[in-house]
Structure formats: structure tokens, C-alpha cells
Scaffold this motif. Structure first.
Motif, PDB file in Angstrom:
ATOM      1  N   VAL A 109       0.837  -1.198   0.000  1.00 43.79           N
ATOM      2  CA  VAL A 109       0.000   0.000   0.000  1.00 43.79           C
ATOM      3  C   VAL A 109       0.868   1.243   0.000  1.00 43.79           C
ATOM      4  CG1 VAL A 109      -1.615   1.371   1.375  1.00 43.79           C
ATOM      5  CG2 VAL A 109      -2.000  -1.079   1.071  1.00 43.79           C
ATOM      6  N   VAL A 110       0.527   2.174  -0.908  1.00 43.13           N
ATOM      7  CA  VAL A 110       1.181   3.478  -0.978  1.00 43.13           C
ATOM      8  C   VAL A 110       0.087   4.533  -1.041  1.00 43.13           C
ATOM      9  CG1 VAL A 110       2.698   4.991  -2.303  1.00 43.13           C
ATOM     10  CG2 VAL A 110       3.173   2.528  -2.215  1.00 43.13           C
ATOM     11  N   ASP A 111       0.129   5.508  -0.144  1.00 45.24           N
ATOM     12  CA  ASP A 111      -0.800   6.632  -0.191  1.00 45.24           C
ATOM     13  C   ASP A 111      -0.130   7.815  -0.877  1.00 45.24           C
ATOM     14  OD1 ASP A 111      -2.638   5.123   1.183  1.00 45.24           O
ATOM     15  OD2 ASP A 111      -2.236   6.030   3.132  1.00 45.24           O
ATOM     16  N   VAL A 112      -0.844   8.430  -1.838  1.00 43.97           N
ATOM     17  CA  VAL A 112      -0.290   9.557  -2.582  1.00 43.97           C
ATOM     18  C   VAL A 112      -1.259  10.738  -2.492  1.00 43.97           C
ATOM     19  CG1 VAL A 112       1.011   8.062  -4.129  1.00 43.97           C
ATOM     20  CG2 VAL A 112      -1.297   8.781  -4.780  1.00 43.97           C
ATOM     21  N   PRO A 127       6.429  -0.532 -16.281  1.00 44.42           N
ATOM     22  CA  PRO A 127       5.028  -0.367 -15.876  1.00 44.42           C
ATOM     23  C   PRO A 127       4.613  -1.423 -14.864  1.00 44.42           C
ATOM     24  CG  PRO A 127       5.165  -1.282 -18.093  1.00 44.42           C
ATOM     25  CD  PRO A 127       6.557  -0.908 -17.709  1.00 44.42           C
ATOM     26  N   ARG A 128       3.733  -1.015 -13.956  1.00 47.21           N
ATOM     27  CA  ARG A 128       3.204  -1.966 -12.984  1.00 47.21           C
ATOM     28  C   ARG A 128       1.707  -1.706 -12.783  1.00 47.21           C
ATOM     29  NH1 ARG A 128       6.696   0.104  -7.724  1.00 47.21           N
ATOM     30  NH2 ARG A 128       5.861   2.212  -7.579  1.00 47.21           N
ATOM     31  N   GLU A 129       1.038  -2.713 -12.264  1.00 41.50           N
ATOM     32  CA  GLU A 129      -0.403  -2.641 -12.071  1.00 41.50           C
ATOM     33  C   GLU A 129      -0.711  -2.030 -10.709  1.00 41.50           C
ATOM     34  OE1 GLU A 129      -4.217  -5.407 -13.170  1.00 41.50           O
ATOM     35  OE2 GLU A 129      -2.469  -6.420 -12.321  1.00 41.50           O
ATOM     36  N   VAL A 130      -1.734  -1.174 -10.674  1.00 35.30           N
ATOM     37  CA  VAL A 130      -2.098  -0.484  -9.446  1.00 35.30           C
ATOM     38  C   VAL A 130      -3.622  -0.430  -9.332  1.00 35.30           C
ATOM     39  CG1 VAL A 130      -1.984   1.682  -8.141  1.00 35.30           C
ATOM     40  CG2 VAL A 130      -0.018   0.965  -9.519  1.00 35.30           C
ATOM     41  N   ARG A 156      -5.485   6.004  -1.884  1.00 38.14           N
ATOM     42  CA  ARG A 156      -4.792   4.773  -1.465  1.00 38.14           C
ATOM     43  C   ARG A 156      -4.531   3.872  -2.652  1.00 38.14           C
ATOM     44  NH1 ARG A 156      -5.539   2.372   4.282  1.00 38.14           N
ATOM     45  NH2 ARG A 156      -4.111   4.134   4.467  1.00 38.14           N
ATOM     46  N   CYS A 157      -3.285   3.490  -2.826  1.00 43.28           N
ATOM     47  CA  CYS A 157      -2.869   2.662  -3.960  1.00 43.28           C
ATOM     48  C   CYS A 157      -2.378   1.315  -3.470  1.00 43.28           C
ATOM     49  CB  CYS A 157      -1.752   3.344  -4.748  1.00 43.28           C
ATOM     50  SG  CYS A 157      -2.182   4.963  -5.408  1.00 43.28           S
ATOM     51  N   LEU A 158      -2.943   0.246  -3.999  1.00 40.79           N
ATOM     52  CA  LEU A 158      -2.414  -1.100  -3.806  1.00 40.79           C
ATOM     53  C   LEU A 158      -1.560  -1.406  -5.023  1.00 40.79           C
ATOM     54  CD1 LEU A 158      -2.391  -3.775  -2.172  1.00 40.79           C
ATOM     55  CD2 LEU A 158      -4.351  -4.508  -3.573  1.00 40.79           C
ATOM     56  N   VAL A 159      -0.234  -1.342  -4.826  1.00 35.91           N
ATOM     57  CA  VAL A 159       0.703  -1.634  -5.907  1.00 35.91           C
ATOM     58  C   VAL A 159       0.817  -3.149  -6.001  1.00 35.91           C
ATOM     59  CG1 VAL A 159       3.018  -1.291  -6.803  1.00 35.91           C
ATOM     60  CG2 VAL A 159       1.919   0.524  -5.475  1.00 35.91           C
TER      61      VAL A 159
END
Length: 661
Positions: free
Chosen positions: A37-40, A55-58, A82-85
Motif C-alpha cells: 500500500v502506498v498513499d499519494v 510499468p506496474r499494475e495499481v 490509497r494505492c495497492l501496488v
């Protein structure tokens, strides 16, 4: 070689602590997504590439507060973007996942709405009278929350509710559970807000809510709903609002298909599909389409202001989106596809409190208690599915039927011939322009000329600009606060756009600025087309009286005479210019016109006879309400020729531009 064991995976989810998402987008598969999890802070910060640029899925949960990126107001609760990388995606058989999920109902404590029925009905009355009635917009969505205490492990509650939705809710676009530190979201969203795949952008406006009667819906009960003027116009208004967004992100403006039915367990909705081509980054597409008018209102900017005025608590993620960005392998153009359902029909669990936000679309026809009932129906769609309230009883069996005979599957209501005919008949009222393929090629009757469209905070201007390009004009949009005198003077044609509010409001900087734009072109005898609010401003400067309508014309289709031709046009106005019934022309003198700007030297030095010009007036023969004006180098229209409700919009637009030029 066998795939992963769903039972073992579900056990790990229940007993572990890692974040995850479960998503069902078809009838056969459930996707399990795991990662970090990354919050931006901003949509542009969503981490679509890794440190090496790959590239990656988010999966991103986008809260309502992101409307601040468009300069709109909101109650800012700090809900994170909130991002689930995603580091692993596992497709699992739906039936095996369903069998592995927990099924013991989750008990609720102190359940009920945070705003009582009478208090919500009073809000509906005030919005209709004080907002729609004062020209602040065509429709607004005001929410209230069903809340309860939950004394259960959040992960177990999430998986239990996810199972219940898989089992008992039908017709959802996404059924999902997203579990991240301190936050659970479980829902069955019926509506795809926006998707982008292989350069094709799709939006899916859904509006009109038919609550199934006890025992289930029938063609007869649904037909009565489909004949409702309020429900029909509600859908048309949100299609107009989403076409504004499509025209902003798609080179070809957007083409509509439908209408269709979205059948769910307790509710049936009506919907259209909009499609167009775009080369924008999917994060930019998401920003330009924040957020769906079906959960906010229109025009969008003012809808956010009204929401902040009547909703006393922040929305959190309600009316935001769950956005899945998936690498598509492209080496040119957007590197990710986008799939983003609206976060509605969703239960949130934070710190032991369940919250199910629901809203109703308030329009000029709204009945306060009918809108109260709509919020109950929408909440019940989630709460009934997850077992928090009793589920609907199955329709009673025919006592004369053979009990040993095989049970035929129920035919979708949309396949009933009478229902299909009712749905198709809605398109008879709509503008063919938006239902046909579109791709402006630079030709057209006004090719080689420029148009400056001044946006008065209603993005109908994006649709107007798209139509102007089809007529050959090189059209550019500028916000009212950024329209410089030099730009206003340089364009071959200025289109002063529509917007919310009272055209007589001298305290409004926006209204004052639009007065300056109109008067500057008028006194320079430079081609001007004024639309809706700006039409009223032009009429005011020509000495024509302005008045509020007894009933707002928000989303109203009328057939009117525009200088000798009947035209079916969509209206979104609360105020009108008004002349004596029967008036067809007026004379004005530039030197006596009430205006914000003084006449130019060139005009004021003209002989008196050259300053007197005739004005043609197209008005209702009974009420005197002015539908259009035209004179030397100017024309105006009260209706929205760009609306899907303007069946004769393009023809009328071309005539008025020709008159102005």
C-alpha cells in the motif's frame, strides 16, 4: 499442474495481515490482488512505473476529496488516495472462492440512518427551492449514511460480506472487497464510471431507480416506471453531463448508445453507454471526469458547492472510484488501460463502525418522500445482500404448476417486447448528432475561422466547442477568469457560454466578467453568440427585462419557433429574458444600452443613425419569454443547442452562427 487452492488462500487472508483485494468482474472468476500500500496526494502521483521505469499494475481507491484537483470545494477529511501496488494477481474459480468464504452473519449494533427521514425530506425541499429554484444547477445528489456498530474482526467481516454480495446480488459491474490497514471497503457497484482500453474511452451513466415490489419486478410494474417523466429526464441530464466530460477527453466527442436496463436484485436502473477515442494518460482521463454526475449533480463545479452546503460531514470514498490501472504493453501512447467503477452500493468498515452512504438525485420534479424512499431502496440493496436486513422473498410459486417440471430461467425484463419498445422510444427525443459517428475533419460551412468559447463554469462549453469544430471553426475554450481583452478581440467569433446563477447578480465576479465579454463584442460589432446565462446577460444589456421562471426549466425539452423555423431544443434555465407577448423585433441604440463596458470610440463617434440597429426577437407568443435574439453581428439562444435534448441543435446553431458572422 493445478492452480492455487482457493480454500488455502482464503484462510491466509483471514489469518494474515497483508493488504489484498478480491474483485469479481464476470460470472466465472474472482481475481485476488496482493501487494503493498502506498498513499499519494495527487492522481498524477499514482505509481504506474517502478524505480526502473517499468510499468506496474495499481488498484487505487480515489476519495471524493480529489475534486480539489479540479479546483472544486469539498469537506476535506484527509481520506488518502490509497494505492495497492500489485505484485501478484491470481484468477480463481468463482464457485470455489464462494465455497471457501465465511458465511456466519455479522451482527450489527445500533443500526439506522444518521439523518432521519423527515430531516432528509426537508433537505430535498430546500435544495429544490433554494438551489434548483435559483438557477444553481439542474440536479444535485445529496447523501445520507446508514451506520451501525460492528464487533467482529474486520477481515472476517469483509470476506463474509463479499461472499453475501457474490451470492445474493446480481448485475453488478464490480463486486469487490478491498482490505488495507485501518480500512475495509466491500461493495457491488452497478456503474462503470470510466474505462479506457486500446484508446477507446467508455462512460456508463446510470440514472433512474426502480425499486422492485415485494416478490420481484414484472414487465407491468417496470413499464409504469419507464413512463415517468422525472425518471426519463433524470437520465437525460446525467448523459448530458457525462458528454461534457467525454468532449473534454475524446477527440471525437463521444457517441451514445442505449438505453439499456441494469437489473439487480432489488433495483433496476436505466443506462446509456458513451464511447470515444482518446490518447490521454488514464490518470488525466480520470481527473477530467471526476466525478460522475449520477452521484454529484450538474453542473459539476456548482454541484460540489451545493454538496458542501447541505452535507455536514465528508464523503470519504463515497462517489469516488476504484481505479484499476493495468499495463497494456503499448510502446506508444498510454501504457495502461483503466477500469474504474463508481464507489457506490459500498459498505465501509473503519474502527468498528459500518457506514453505507446512499444518495438520491434531486431534480425539479422530485417528491421529497419519494427521494427518502430511494435512499432506503439503495441502502437495502447492499444491506439486504449482506444479510444486515431481511432479504426479499422469492416470488410465490404458481399453485397450478407441475412441481416436477423443470424451472425455466427468468427472461430479462429488457427482452420483453413492450419494455424494449419503451426504452427505444426514448431516443426519438434525442439529438442524432450524439448518436452518430463523429470525427471533425476541419471542413464545414465556417472553415478557416476561429472561435473563442468563454466558459462560465458549465462544461457544456466542451460540447459546444466540439460542435463548432464540426462546423469548421477552430474552437478553443478559455475560463472566464482567464479571458483577456486581447483574446476576446482577436477571435473571429466569441461564444459566451452558459453557467449557473442569477444573471442580475452584480456581486459575482463571474457574472461581471461575462458582462464584460458580451459588452466588449457588442460595442465593437464583433461576431458574438451568447448561450443561456450569456443570452440573459446580452438581453439585459439590450434593455430587455429579466425574470425568474415560475418553474425552473432544468432538463426541459421544448419545441419553439426560432426565427421562422420550429426547433426541438433542450432548456436548462431558471431565469428568462421577457418581452411583451407578440414582440418580434426591437430597436436599440448603442449609446443608451446599459452595459458594463463603455462603447468604443469608434462606435460612440458614429452618427446617431448608424448607432441605431434593429434586434430580431424570437419569443413565446403567450408568455413573452425570449428564446433567441439576433442583430448586427450578434445572436443568442436561451436553450442548449449542444444538449442531447436538442434534436434540432446543430441546424439551429449553424443558423445563429451564420447570422452573427
Amino acid at each position: 499442474m493445478t492452480g492455487p487452492d482457493p480454500s488455502s488462500l482464503i484462510h491466509d487472508l483471514l489469518t494474515g495481515s497483508a493488504p489484498f483485494a478480491l474483485i469479481a468482474r464476470d460470472d466465472a472468476t474472482v481475481e485476488l490482488l496482493t501487494g503493498t500500500v502506498v498513499d499519494v496526494e495527487l492522481l498524477a502521483d499514482i505509481p504506474l512505473v517502478d524505480a526502473d521505469g517499468l510499468p506496474r499494475e495499481v488498484l487505487a481507491l480515489v476519495p471524493f476529496r480529489q475534486v480539489r484537483e479540479r479546483g472544486f470545494v469539498c469537506h476535506d477529511d484527509g481520506a488518502p488516495l490509497r494505492c495497492l501496488v500489485i505484485d501478484k494477481r491470481m484468477p480463481l474459480p468463482r464457485a470455489e472462492v464462494l465455497a471457501s468464504l465465511p458465511a456466519t452473519p455479522v451482527a450489527l449494533e445500533g443500526a439506522g440512518f444518521d439523518i432521519g427521514d423527515e430531516a432528509y425530506a426537508d433537505i430535498v425541499r430546500r435544495v429544490i427551492a433554494d438551489e434548483i429554484g435559483r438557477g444553481e444547477g439542474a440536479n444535485f445528489v445529496i447523501r445520507r449514511d446508514f451506520v451501525a456498530g460492528v464487533d467482529a474482526d474486520p477481515r472476517e467481516a469483509a470476506l463474509t460480506w463479499f461472499r453475501a454480495l457474490l451470492e445474493h446480488e446480481k448485475g453488478a459491474y464490480w463486486t469487490f472487497a478491498v482490505v488495507t490497514p485501518g480500512h475495509v471497503a466491500v461493495g457491488a457497484s452497478p456503474e462503470a464510471h470510466v474505462s479506457a482500453r486500446d484508446g477507446i474511452v467508455t462512460m456508463n451513466p446510470i440514472s433512474g431507480t426502480f425499486r422492485h415490489p415485494q416478490g420481484g419486478a414484472t414487465a407491468e410494474t417496470l413499464a409504469e416506471f419507464l413512463r415517468s417523466t422525472k425518471e426519463t429526464e433524470e437520465l437525460f441530464m446525467v448523459v448530458d453531463e457525462e458528454l461534457k466530460m467525454m468532449s473534454a477527453v475524446c477527440s471525437d466527442g463521444g457517441r451514445i448508445t442505449g438505453p439499456h436496463l441494469k437489473e439487480m436484485s432489488r433495483l433496476t436502473h436505466t443506462e446509456y453507454m458513451l464511447r470515444g477515442r482518446s490518447t490521454l494518460d488514464p490518470r488525466d482521463i480520470l481527473r477530467e471526469t471526476m466525478f460522475a454526475p449520477t452521484v454529484t449533480g450538474s453542473p459539476m463545479q456548482n454541484a460540489c458547492t451545493v454538496i458542501a452546503r447541505y452535507e455536514t460531514t465528508p464523503r470519504g470514498y463515497y462517489s469516488g472510484v476504484a481505479a484499476l490501472f493495468t499495463p497494456n504493453g503499448a510502446t506508444e501512447g498510454p501504457t495502461h488501460d483503466l477500469d474504474a467503477p463508481i464507489l457506490i452500493r459500498t459498505a465501509y468498515l473503519v474502527d468498528g463502525r459500518l457506514r453505507v452512504p446512499v444518495g438520491a438525485t434531486l431534480v425539479r420534479h422530485s417528491d421529497p418522500y419519494g427521494e427518502v424512499g430511494e435512499t432506503h431502496g439503495k441502502a437495502a440493496g447492499v444491506l439486504g445482500a449482506i444479510g444486515a436486513i431481511p432479504r426479499d422473498a422469492a416470488p410465490a410459486a404458481d399453485p397450478d404448476a407441475d412441481p416436477d417440471a423443470p424451472v425455466a430461467p427468468r427472461r430479462p425484463l429488457a427482452e420483453d417486447p413492450a419494455i424494449a419498445e419503451l426504452l427505444a422510444s426514448r431516443n426519438d427525443r434525442l439529438a442524432p448528432f450524439w448518436m452518430n459517428p463523429q470525427d471533425p475533419d476541419g471542413s464545414g460551412p465556417f472553415a478557416g475561422r476561429t472561435a473563442l468559447v468563454v466558459d462560465a463554469e458549465d462544461r457544456f462549453t466542451t460540447m459546444l466547442a466540439h460542435q463548432l469544430r464540426h462546423l469548421g471553426l477552430d474552437a478553443r475554450i478559455v475560463h472566464w477568469s482567464e479571458a483577456t481583452p486581447a483574446e476576446v478581440d482577436a477571435a473571429d467569433l466569441v461564444v459566451a457560454g452558459p453557467g449557473p446563477g442569477d444573471p442580475r447578480d452584480d456581486a459575482s465576479d463571474r457574472i461581471s466578467a461575462m458582462h464584460h465579454v458580451v459588452s466588449r463584442r457588442l460595442f465593437r460589432r464583433a461576431p458574438l453568440l451568447a448561450v443561456c446565462l450569456s443570452h440573459q446577460i446580452l438581453a439585459d444589456q439590450l434593455g430587455i427585462d429579466l425574470a425568474p421562471l415560475a418553474q425552473p426549466h432544468q432538463g426541459l425539452q421544448k419545441s419553439v419557433d426560432v426565427f421562422g423555423e420550429d426547433a426541438s431544443i433542450g432548456f436548462y434555465n431558471t431565469f428568462t429574458a421577457r418581452v411583451a407577448p407578440g414582440t418580434t423585433e426591437r430597436g436599440i441604440t448603442f449609446g443608451s444600452v446599459t452595459a458594463v463596458a463603455e462603447p468604443t470610440d469608434a462606435v460612440s463617434n458614429l452618427p446617431a443613425g448608424d448607432r441605431d440597429i434593429p434586434v430580431d426577437v424570437a419569443a413565446d407568443p403567450v408568455t413573452g419569454d425570449v428564446y433567441a435574439l439576433r442583430g448586427e453581428r450578434f445572436s443568442s439562444v436561451q436553450g442548449h443547442l449542444e444538449s442531447i435534448l436538442s434534436r434540432d441543435g446543430m441546424r439551429t446553431l449553424e443558423r445563429l452562427i451564420a447570422a452573427a458572422l
